[in-house]
Write a protein that holds these residues in place. Sequence first.
Motif, mmCIF file in Angstrom:
data_model
loop_
_atom_site.group_PDB
_atom_site.id
_atom_site.type_symbol
_atom_site.label_atom_id
_atom_site.label_comp_id
_atom_site.label_asym_id
_atom_site.label_seq_id
_atom_site.Cartn_x
_atom_site.Cartn_y
_atom_site.Cartn_z
ATOM 1 N N PRO A 34 11.524 35.239 66.189
ATOM 2 C CA PRO A 34 12.883 35.021 65.696
ATOM 3 C C PRO A 34 12.995 35.528 64.256
ATOM 4 C CG PRO A 34 12.025 33.024 66.743
ATOM 5 C CD PRO A 34 10.872 33.977 66.587
ATOM 6 N N ASP A 83 17.101 34.884 67.939
ATOM 7 C CA ASP A 83 16.006 35.304 68.812
ATOM 8 C C ASP A 83 15.752 36.798 68.644
ATOM 9 O OD1 ASP A 83 15.651 32.761 69.855
ATOM 10 O OD2 ASP A 83 16.953 33.125 71.590
ATOM 11 N N ASN A 86 9.177 39.377 69.838
ATOM 12 C CA ASN A 86 9.359 37.966 70.192
ATOM 13 C C ASN A 86 9.459 37.012 69.007
ATOM 14 O OD1 ASN A 86 9.299 38.570 73.007
ATOM 15 N ND2 ASN A 86 7.083 38.793 72.798
#
Length: 184
Positions: A48, A9, A46
Amino acid sequence: MGRIIEVVDYDPNWIKAFEDEAAALSHIFSRRLLEIHHVGSTSVPNLPAKPIIDILVVLDDTSDIDLFNPSMEALGYRARGECLDAPIPGTPGRFYFSKDTNGVRSHHAHVCAKGHREIFDKLAFREYLRVHGDVAASYGNLKQRAAVDHRFDNIGYMNAKDDFVKSVLLDARRWYQVSPFTEI
């Protein structure tokens, strides 16, 4: 065993990691440095990503790039050249350096001379993903699936993303040419 492909993430600490490394690289390239940019997936909020900081270094000229190799090696980088003979060949005129920290890949430095097409492409792709969250989300999902399918195969991982990246890059180039981010 080769590198393990892991997509994690988004981590806001990647911004500071870039800033710290950019400061060190700025010292190395000093007067020759024109621009330095955080690129790649870790530069897109945001999204990954593999936890590897990609840095684009723009110099006034790269004809004597090898003169920087000792300083880059002292900073922990491995000089890789243009990687033209790699399984997925590099780009002529883009010089590549990789850095491992504690035995794990942590940074990539891509060094180009001003005007190299790779500069436009990397910035266009980054900005396009930053603005088009739906495309970034699709890319993130693809990266996560590819990392699972190709956990020990970096070439397979890269190939799994290739068609998507090429397609998005076509859109990103058109969009970036008329975007407020570009000084054309």
